[in-house]
Design a protein around this motif. Structure first.
Motif, mmCIF file in Angstrom:
data_model
loop_
_atom_site.group_PDB
_atom_site.id
_atom_site.type_symbol
_atom_site.label_atom_id
_atom_site.label_comp_id
_atom_site.label_asym_id
_atom_site.label_seq_id
_atom_site.Cartn_x
_atom_site.Cartn_y
_atom_site.Cartn_z
ATOM 1 N N ARG A 321 0.824 -1.213 0.000
ATOM 2 C CA ARG A 321 0.000 0.000 0.000
ATOM 3 C C ARG A 321 0.853 1.256 0.000
ATOM 4 O O ARG A 321 0.379 2.332 -0.372
ATOM 5 C CB ARG A 321 -0.935 0.004 1.222
ATOM 6 N N ARG A 322 2.101 1.110 0.420
ATOM 7 C CA ARG A 322 3.011 2.255 0.501
ATOM 8 C C ARG A 322 3.924 2.355 -0.716
ATOM 9 O O ARG A 322 4.133 3.451 -1.261
ATOM 10 C CB ARG A 322 3.843 2.135 1.779
ATOM 11 N N LEU A 323 4.483 1.232 -1.153
ATOM 12 C CA LEU A 323 5.446 1.231 -2.260
ATOM 13 C C LEU A 323 4.704 1.193 -3.590
ATOM 14 O O LEU A 323 4.585 0.159 -4.244
ATOM 15 C CB LEU A 323 6.395 0.029 -2.130
ATOM 16 N N THR A 329 8.580 6.913 -3.236
ATOM 17 C CA THR A 329 8.848 5.471 -3.160
ATOM 18 C C THR A 329 9.081 4.916 -4.559
ATOM 19 O O THR A 329 8.627 5.494 -5.555
ATOM 20 C CB THR A 329 7.675 4.694 -2.533
ATOM 21 N N ALA A 330 9.784 3.787 -4.605
ATOM 22 C CA ALA A 330 9.849 2.997 -5.834
ATOM 23 C C ALA A 330 8.723 1.977 -5.803
ATOM 24 O O ALA A 330 8.285 1.551 -4.726
ATOM 25 C CB ALA A 330 11.198 2.289 -5.936
ATOM 26 N N ASN A 331 8.238 1.572 -6.983
ATOM 27 C CA ASN A 331 7.199 0.546 -7.032
ATOM 28 C C ASN A 331 7.702 -0.741 -6.409
ATOM 29 O O ASN A 331 8.863 -1.120 -6.570
ATOM 30 C CB ASN A 331 6.771 0.309 -8.479
ATOM 31 N N ASN A 333 7.385 -3.735 -7.104
ATOM 32 C CA ASN A 333 7.844 -4.770 -8.032
ATOM 33 C C ASN A 333 9.090 -4.375 -8.800
ATOM 34 O O ASN A 333 9.575 -5.154 -9.631
ATOM 35 C CB ASN A 333 6.720 -5.100 -9.030
ATOM 36 N N THR A 334 9.610 -3.201 -8.536
ATOM 37 C CA THR A 334 10.766 -2.688 -9.267
ATOM 38 C C THR A 334 11.921 -2.442 -8.315
ATOM 39 O O THR A 334 11.736 -1.871 -7.237
ATOM 40 C CB THR A 334 10.406 -1.367 -9.982
ATOM 41 N N PHE A 335 13.117 -2.850 -8.728
ATOM 42 C CA PHE A 335 14.311 -2.521 -7.953
ATOM 43 C C PHE A 335 15.164 -1.563 -8.766
ATOM 44 O O PHE A 335 15.535 -1.848 -9.908
ATOM 45 C CB PHE A 335 15.131 -3.778 -7.622
ATOM 46 N N LYS A 336 15.467 -0.423 -8.176
ATOM 47 C CA LYS A 336 16.355 0.531 -8.828
ATOM 48 C C LYS A 336 17.094 1.326 -7.766
ATOM 49 O O LYS A 336 16.611 1.474 -6.641
ATOM 50 C CB LYS A 336 15.588 1.463 -9.767
ATOM 51 N N TRP A 337 18.262 1.804 -8.123
ATOM 52 C CA TRP A 337 19.010 2.634 -7.188
ATOM 53 C C TRP A 337 19.519 3.875 -7.902
ATOM 54 O O TRP A 337 19.581 3.920 -9.138
ATOM 55 C CB TRP A 337 20.161 1.859 -6.555
ATOM 56 N N GLY A 338 19.846 4.898 -7.123
ATOM 57 C CA GLY A 338 20.343 6.129 -7.708
ATOM 58 C C GLY A 338 20.952 7.027 -6.656
ATOM 59 O O GLY A 338 20.737 6.845 -5.458
ATOM 60 N N VAL A 339 21.717 7.978 -7.107
ATOM 61 C CA VAL A 339 22.341 8.952 -6.219
ATOM 62 C C VAL A 339 21.338 10.063 -5.938
ATOM 63 O O VAL A 339 20.781 10.667 -6.858
ATOM 64 C CB VAL A 339 23.628 9.524 -6.852
ATOM 65 N N ALA A 340 21.067 10.290 -4.665
ATOM 66 C CA ALA A 340 20.157 11.352 -4.205
ATOM 67 C C ALA A 340 18.732 11.184 -4.725
ATOM 68 O O ALA A 340 17.965 12.142 -4.762
ATOM 69 C CB ALA A 340 20.701 12.727 -4.596
ATOM 70 N N ASN A 341 18.348 9.976 -5.116
ATOM 71 C CA ASN A 341 17.028 9.719 -5.678
ATOM 72 C C ASN A 341 16.115 9.119 -4.607
ATOM 73 O O ASN A 341 16.257 7.958 -4.238
ATOM 74 C CB ASN A 341 17.147 8.769 -6.872
ATOM 75 N N ARG A 342 15.166 9.903 -4.125
ATOM 76 C CA ARG A 342 14.254 9.429 -3.089
ATOM 77 C C ARG A 342 13.109 8.592 -3.660
ATOM 78 O O ARG A 342 12.295 8.078 -2.914
ATOM 79 C CB ARG A 342 13.708 10.609 -2.275
ATOM 80 N N ALA A 344 13.884 5.935 -5.422
ATOM 81 C CA ALA A 344 14.581 4.689 -5.718
ATOM 82 C C ALA A 344 14.422 3.702 -4.566
ATOM 83 O O ALA A 344 14.071 4.081 -3.445
ATOM 84 C CB ALA A 344 16.062 4.971 -5.964
ATOM 85 N N SER A 345 14.701 2.434 -4.853
ATOM 86 C CA SER A 345 14.703 1.420 -3.793
ATOM 87 C C SER A 345 15.885 1.641 -2.861
ATOM 88 O O SER A 345 15.761 1.522 -1.637
ATOM 89 C CB SER A 345 14.794 0.018 -4.404
ATOM 90 N N ILE A 346 17.039 1.944 -3.455
ATOM 91 C CA ILE A 346 18.268 2.218 -2.703
ATOM 92 C C ILE A 346 18.769 3.594 -3.109
ATOM 93 O O ILE A 346 18.942 3.870 -4.305
ATOM 94 C CB ILE A 346 19.366 1.168 -3.002
#
Length: 385
Positions: A321-323, A329-331, A333-342, A344-346
């Motif tokens: 309900r949150r993601l 948030t990132a979806n 069902n999706t994993f992604k990361w990034g610099v300074a990206n709120r 993203a998953s990470i």
């Protein structure tokens, strides 16, 4: 002089005025004890005995329970505390015909409610035969954190615990009009003012109580949704991160009990266009904090991506309900990361990228996550796999 009426005759007595003044003075200095006076009694004035409040996690995984016992004197080492038991059939953790569950003391904190030498004791739960019960997540986490490879990496955690304060009788966020909604999100995050910050007295009381208890609480702030707040614990090493979060949650629930307010750790307490509540978990290892650590961080994030579904399954109830991919948030069902990206998953901080070492933030855990599960799982995935 004092005049006393007795059997319809007026008796006339002379009284020593000095004695009268002494009597009145003694009455003024010995008032009747009020409830608050008794609650705040300092036991160290009259006894060496202390009160230990044993705290454990109930059958739902989020219902904290506690009961108190008297000990002969101050204790600072949990290994010197006696084991205890409770009725597991009343907490959903044992059948009625064999209901005894044993508490093993694991961590001690100063008691901010009773003061003095009194203590709060974080415990985990076992069968009488010494087997951890199914809801005892600390036992498995302690095994991971005691692994030589994990110990060598000295994992640090900083956990951002979000929560929502609710009006007790209507189960609606504090400061919201009954049955209605406040203005849209925007002015509330780190906001001040009676129309923006609701429950600051509770939040500040909690902050100071945690510092008094010896919890490594590192800050607080108002969150994006009105009535929602956050406290941060850390950096804490290994299993202590979980102990400190559970102790801080216990203290928060006790303070809201006093205030007549309900605290919710639901990851999406209000449906619609409102931010949810998470427990973002900042993490680093010794290798990540040293020169060349950024490359170690990227490899760790890659490992986390490969186990995304396993982590999501363990990161809290109702997290779907949150993601949603909205509200920072990132979806799910999706994993992604990034610099300074709120979104993203990470998230990796700008300072970490610039310095080539540091920490990263796992933004997936829900506010109702079990910190023993999340912290140990991150360590297992990034160090042992």
């Amino acid at each position: 002089m004092i005049f006393i009426m007795h059997t319809n005759r007026l008796l006339h007595y002379k009284w020593d005025t000095h004695l009268l003044h002494s009597l009145l003075s003694s009455l003024q200095h010995k008032p009747m004890a009020l409830l608050n006076d008794l609650i705040n009694l300092n036991l160290t004035d009259s006894t060496n005995k202390i009160i230990a409040e044993y705290i454990w996690i109930g059958g739902s995984g989020m219902d904290l329970r506690s009961k108190a016992r008297t000990l002969p004197g101050p204790v600072s080492d949990p290994k010197k505390l006696p084991k205890w038991n409770y009725d597991g059939s009343s907490t959903g953790q044992a059948p009625g015909e064999d209901s005894e569950v044993i508490l093993y003391p694991q961590a001690i904190f100063k008691d901010p409610f009773r003061g003095g030498n009194n203590i709060l004791v974080i415990c985990d739960a076992y069968t009488p035969a010494g087997e951890p019960i199914p809801t005892n997540k600390r036992h498995a986490a302690a095994k991971i954190f005691s692994h030589p490879e994990v110990e060598k990496e000295v994992p640090w955690y900083g956990i951002e615990q979000e929560y929502t304060l609710l009006q007790k009788d209507i189960n609606w966020p504090l400061g919201w009009p009954q049955g209605g909604f406040p203005g849209p999100q925007g002015p509330y995050y780190c906001g001040i003012g009676a129309d923006k910050a609701f429950g600051r007295d509770i939040v500040d009381a909690h902050y100071k109580a945690c510092l008094y208890a010896g919890i490594n609480i590192s800050g607080i702030n108002g969150e994006v949704m009105p009535g929602q707040w956050e406290f941060q614990v850390g950096p804490s090493v290994g299993i202590s991160a979980g102990d400190e979060i559970w102790a801080a949650r216990y203290i928060l629930e006790r303070i809201t009990e006093i205030a007549g307010v309900v605290v919710s750790f639901d990851p999406k307490p209000i449906p619609g266009d409102w931010n949810g509540a998470g427990a973002h978990t900042n993490y680093s290892t010794k290798s990540m904090r040293e020169e060349g650590g950024y490359e170690i961080i990227k490899k760790a994030i890659e490992k986390l991506g490969l186990r995304h579904s396993e982590h999501i399954a363990a990161y809290g109830e109702g997290n779907e309900r949150r993601l949603t991919g909205r509200h920072e948030t990132a979806n799910i069902n999706t994993f992604k990361w990034g610099v300074a990206n709120r979104g993203a998953s990470i998230r990796v901080g700008r300072d970490t990228e610039k310095e080539g070492k540091g920490y990263f933030e796992d933004r997936r855990p829900a506010s109702n996550m079990d910190p023993y599960v999340v912290t140990s799982m991150i360590a297992e995935t990034t160090i042992l796999l």
